[in-house]
Design a protein around this motif. Structure first.
Motif, PDB file in Angstrom:
ATOM      1  N   HIS A 111     -15.188 -40.515 -30.954  1.00 30.29           N
ATOM      2  CA  HIS A 111     -13.836 -40.699 -30.406  1.00 30.29           C
ATOM      3  C   HIS A 111     -13.156 -39.366 -30.071  1.00 30.29           C
ATOM      4  O   HIS A 111     -12.471 -39.246 -29.053  1.00 30.29           O
ATOM      5  N   HIS A 115     -11.926 -37.828 -26.160  1.00 26.56           N
ATOM      6  CA  HIS A 115     -10.604 -37.418 -25.662  1.00 26.56           C
ATOM      7  C   HIS A 115     -10.753 -36.313 -24.617  1.00 26.56           C
ATOM      8  O   HIS A 115      -9.968 -36.228 -23.667  1.00 26.56           O
ATOM      9  N   SER A 145      -4.550 -35.033 -31.758  1.00 22.47           N
ATOM     10  CA  SER A 145      -4.196 -36.449 -31.858  1.00 22.47           C
ATOM     11  C   SER A 145      -3.512 -36.724 -33.191  1.00 22.47           C
ATOM     12  O   SER A 145      -3.163 -35.791 -33.919  1.00 22.47           O
ATOM     13  N   ASP A 309      -5.032 -43.204 -26.931  1.00 20.74           N
ATOM     14  CA  ASP A 309      -6.299 -43.925 -27.041  1.00 20.74           C
ATOM     15  C   ASP A 309      -6.499 -44.946 -25.922  1.00 20.74           C
ATOM     16  O   ASP A 309      -5.602 -45.736 -25.624  1.00 20.74           O
TER      17      ASP A 309
HETATM   18 ZN    ZN Z   1      -7.448 -40.771 -30.306  1.00 15.67          ZN
END
Ligand code: ZN
Ligand code: KG4
Length: 333
Positions: A111, A115, A145, A309
């Motif tokens: 994840h 980004h 984040s 997200d």
């Molecule tokens: Zn994120």
């Protein structure tokens, strides 16, 4: 070559169809944020229960918006980690079953790195700060984040080296905690960003650790400094909430900007990739643009909707893995 991306690492249930790792055909994000607001943070159990209810609907909507059938999908990409365990399980179980049933490859992606892959998507927003061309690699990368603050040396789309990270709170977490201290609600980043626009520079100062000589970050000290100030010293007649928000944000943004520029200079790159929810911060975007322009560095920051997200970035991150494994032919696994 179409990849279906699925993202369920936090409160969002998201699905997207992306063509050739670049063109977004659909990008659907359903958030359960409203249900968490009253608790001042994400409640994992609520998030995963909502994701179980929403995942099928969201994937169907992503396919329908893209004008596609399941059979048109050449691969399924899904967030493997990091994230809330229950939420991740919903996404990965769904994606694995779907890939198995369709006899298509499953690509599990990170994840945090995804980004930065958001910067390889074509700019679909109106944000003019982003150049239209593909980023030239190698590059320096900053992911900011709610859960992570990480610096990467990005050699190529499959080769990311972590060169620095936070030693305590993430930048977004600091925004959220400061907002909580000031009773501004959750998530804190957008509210502080908005308040800071009317803040007067220099009315109050909060130091943010630089950790000189290291590429790591630390944001827990500034959060505590705001807490003590707000509790013991704050005279609201001379320092407004706007001034306070400005001072906190300015300090965090300065450290983030400085460390990015230092990394670009150290690894001699003229490309800087930025991503993550805090990359939506207006002061961070302005400051980075100013500092990179002055040094001839090309700055890539995704449009706002692709900073927070989403599943388009997951599909984009899956694309180079697919290419490496199947040479872009899209054979079945
Ligand atoms: Zn994120
Ligand atoms: O990337 P993201 O959507 O989720 C994680 O992977 O964590 O980031 C969420 C974080 C939250 O902490 C939120 O407060 C922060 O991004 N954020 C912002 C802004 N918009 C969202 N922080 C500062 N300024 C903003 N405009």
């Amino acid at each position: 070559m179409h990849i279906l991306g699925i993202e369920t690492s936090c409160d969002e249930t998201a699905a997207a169809v992306v063509k050739n790792g670049r063109d977004i055909l659909s990008n659907v994000v359903a958030s359960s944020l409203k249900e968490h607001k009253k608790y001042g943070g994400i409640i994992p159990e609520i998030a995963s229960r909502r994701q179980m209810e929403l995942i099928t609907l969201v994937v169907k909507e992503a396919l329908s918006k893209a004008g596609m059938d399941l059979k048109d999908i050449r691969a399924v990409a899904v967030t493997r980690s990091p994230g809330l365990i229950g939420s991740l399980l919903v996404g990965t179980c769904f994606a694995r079953s779907l890939a198995y049933a369709l006899r298509r490859p499953l690509i599990e992606v990170d994840h945090i790195k995804a980004h930065l892959h958001a910067n390889f998507l074509k700019d679909t927003g109106k944000d003019t700060s982003q150049p239209r061309n593909r980023p030239k690699l190698p590059a320096a990368g900053l992911v900011v984040s709610g859960g992570h603050t990480s610096l990467f040396y990005v050699k190529d789309p499959l080769n990311f080296r972590l060169v620095g990270q936070t030693r305590d709170d993430a930048a977004g977490e600091a925004f959220d905690k400061v907002a909580r201290i000031l009773d501004l609600g959750y998530p804190g980043g957008p509210v502080i960003d908005r308040l800071a626009k009317k803040g007067r520079p220099g009315k109050v100062r909060f130091p943010c650790a630089d950790l000189k000589g290291s590429r790591d970050f630390s944001f827990s000290g500034i959060k505590t400094a705001v807490l003590y100030y707000a509790r013991d010293k704050w005279d609201r007649r001379s320092v407004t909430i706007h001034d306070l928000a400005y001072a906190f944000q300015d300090s965090v943004v300065s450290v983030l900007t400085r460390k990015c520029i230092r990394l670009c200079e150290a690894v001699k790159t003229r490309t800087l990739l930025v991503g993550g929810g805090v990359a939506a911060n207006s002061m961070l975007r302005e400051r980075l643009l100013l500092e990179t322009r002055a040094r001839g560095i090309r700055l890539f920051v995704p449009p706002m909707a692709l900073c927070t997200d989403n599943a388009a970035m997951i599909a984009a991150a899956g694309y180079p893995f697919f290419q490496k494994r199947f040479g872009g032919k899209g054979r079945h696994s």
